[in-house]
Write a protein that holds these residues in place. Structure first.
Motif, mmCIF file in Angstrom:
data_model
loop_
_atom_site.group_PDB
_atom_site.id
_atom_site.type_symbol
_atom_site.label_atom_id
_atom_site.label_comp_id
_atom_site.label_asym_id
_atom_site.label_seq_id
_atom_site.Cartn_x
_atom_site.Cartn_y
_atom_site.Cartn_z
ATOM 1 N N ALA A 177 0.866 -1.056 0.064
ATOM 2 C CA ALA A 177 0.127 0.142 0.006
ATOM 3 C C ALA A 177 0.809 1.411 0.021
ATOM 4 O O ALA A 177 0.250 2.297 0.042
ATOM 5 C CB ALA A 177 -1.154 -0.055 1.138
ATOM 6 N N HIS A 229 -9.265 -1.533 -0.708
ATOM 7 C CA HIS A 229 -9.515 -0.347 -0.261
ATOM 8 C C HIS A 229 -8.308 0.639 -0.040
ATOM 9 O O HIS A 229 -8.512 1.536 0.243
ATOM 10 C CB HIS A 229 -10.153 -0.471 1.122
ATOM 11 C CG HIS A 229 -11.543 -1.182 1.176
ATOM 12 N ND1 HIS A 229 -11.859 -2.512 0.875
ATOM 13 C CD2 HIS A 229 -12.746 -0.271 1.332
ATOM 14 C CE1 HIS A 229 -12.942 -2.550 1.084
ATOM 15 N NE2 HIS A 229 -13.634 -1.504 1.136
ATOM 16 N N ARG A 230 -7.033 0.231 -0.535
ATOM 17 C CA ARG A 230 -6.056 1.088 -0.323
ATOM 18 C C ARG A 230 -6.105 2.254 -1.466
ATOM 19 O O ARG A 230 -6.916 2.026 -2.478
ATOM 20 C CB ARG A 230 -4.667 0.579 -0.717
ATOM 21 C CG ARG A 230 -4.489 -0.018 -1.853
ATOM 22 C CD ARG A 230 -3.021 -0.629 -2.196
ATOM 23 N NE ARG A 230 -3.138 -1.489 -3.412
ATOM 24 C CZ ARG A 230 -2.854 -2.452 -3.678
ATOM 25 N NH1 ARG A 230 -2.424 -3.470 -3.002
ATOM 26 N NH2 ARG A 230 -2.758 -2.834 -5.038
ATOM 27 N N GLU A 231 -5.725 3.466 -1.025
ATOM 28 C CA GLU A 231 -5.732 4.554 -1.820
ATOM 29 C C GLU A 231 -4.924 4.315 -3.353
ATOM 30 O O GLU A 231 -5.298 4.528 -4.552
ATOM 31 C CB GLU A 231 -4.919 5.789 -1.267
ATOM 32 C CG GLU A 231 -6.292 6.708 -0.608
ATOM 33 C CD GLU A 231 -5.731 7.919 0.086
ATOM 34 O OE1 GLU A 231 -5.088 8.442 -0.560
ATOM 35 O OE2 GLU A 231 -6.400 7.930 1.283
ATOM 36 N N GLU A 232 -3.597 3.828 -3.225
ATOM 37 C CA GLU A 232 -2.884 3.543 -4.493
ATOM 38 C C GLU A 232 -3.123 2.365 -5.178
ATOM 39 O O GLU A 232 -2.921 1.546 -4.549
ATOM 40 C CB GLU A 232 -1.380 3.919 -3.826
ATOM 41 C CG GLU A 232 -0.252 3.765 -5.260
ATOM 42 C CD GLU A 232 -0.140 5.331 -5.363
ATOM 43 O OE1 GLU A 232 0.860 5.559 -6.080
ATOM 44 O OE2 GLU A 232 -0.521 6.167 -4.593
ATOM 45 N N PRO A 239 -5.777 0.391 -5.857
ATOM 46 C CA PRO A 239 -6.552 -0.577 -5.253
ATOM 47 C C PRO A 239 -6.839 -1.805 -6.558
ATOM 48 O O PRO A 239 -6.816 -1.460 -7.571
ATOM 49 C CB PRO A 239 -7.819 0.073 -4.874
ATOM 50 C CG PRO A 239 -7.929 1.264 -5.532
ATOM 51 C CD PRO A 239 -6.571 1.639 -5.959
#
Ligand code: DC
Length: 235
Positions: A110, A193-196, A198
């Motif tokens: 992440a 769900h990670r920002e980078e 996903p």
């Protein structure tokens, strides 16, 4: 032999969806190189563990950023024709599949600068086409123009059972099915769900739910898809 156009093949999907088995098998059949990008995130995670960059589940990202250019990941084919992962010249193929790495890899995957570095390396590896790459963001970020994109799905129970059986076969009897199921669900959540970058299905990816398919059925399905894409490109 007839000359087939070379294409890029992207496999994405949740952990233990059987992606790697089918991606590897397809690559072998059509004579393409196979790259397991999860192994690259796993190798960086092992580096972090070995160099004490973790305090429990807390990762010292500033220190990792300073050390990033000391991390060299390569693949070598062993005497049985299988590709194995090397971290700074050491074979880490077995270690990167065990629970200590599995339980921390989503944290490392992440981190934006880790992703940028690995994505760049993956794009370099695939620039000549004729490659099958598997991961989470291959069809969306690494090769958005890939001619063939497969998004693999299977229920968390099926996937946990597969990973558990794999660990048992490798002699790791310290973990229970429940531990593995919990790890699969946790990673699903973090990865999607990670920002980078996903995990998500690319709009033009073809979905394959293999919960109830045999390996033979999957292989046939993929080969048919590959052939139909090649035939379209020839027209
Ligand atoms: O496919 P795998 O379970 O070996 O992947 C290990 C981890 O790496 C998983 O938590 C998701 C992450 N990963 C990623 O974020 N992007 C990729 N292209 C491949 C793997």
């Amino acid at each position: 032999m007839e000359n087939k156009p070379l294409i890029t093949i992207a496999f994405d999907g949740f952990s233990s969806s059987g992606k790697s088995t089918m991606a590897k098998s397809l690559a072998k059949k059509i004579g393409y190189a196979y790259i397991d990008t999860g192994a690259m995130y796993r190798a960086v995670t092992l580096y972090c563990i070995e160099n004490n960059l973790f305090d429990g589940q807390d990762l010292d990202t500033s220190e990792l950023e300073r050390q990033m250019d000391r991390i060299h990941i390569t693949f070598r084919v062993n005497s049985e024709g299988k590709s194995e992962t090397y971290l700074n010249g050491k074979n880490v193929e077995k270690e990167i599949r065990l629970m200590p790495v599995s339980s921390k890899v989503s944290i490392v995957a992440a981190v934006p600068f880790v992703r940028r570095a690995l994505v760049k390396q993956q794009q370099e590896m695939g620039k000549g086409k004729g490659i099958v790459m598997d991961g989470r963001d291959i069809g969306t970020v690494v090769f958005p123009d890939a001619e063939m994109k497969v998004y693999v799905n299977a229920s968390p129970e099926t996937r946990a059972r597969r990973r558990y059986d794999e660990l048992q076969a490798k002699g790791d009897t310290s973990v229970t099915y429940e531990d593995v199921y919990k790890n699969v669900c946790e990673r699903d959540y973090i990865d999607s769900h990670r920002e980078e970058n996903p995990l998500r299905k690319a709009d033009d990816a073809i979905e394959l739910d293999n919960s109830n398919m045999t390996i033979g059925e999957q292989d046939e399905w993929l080969l048919n898809l590959y052939e139909s894409i090649i035939n379209k490109l020839r027209k």
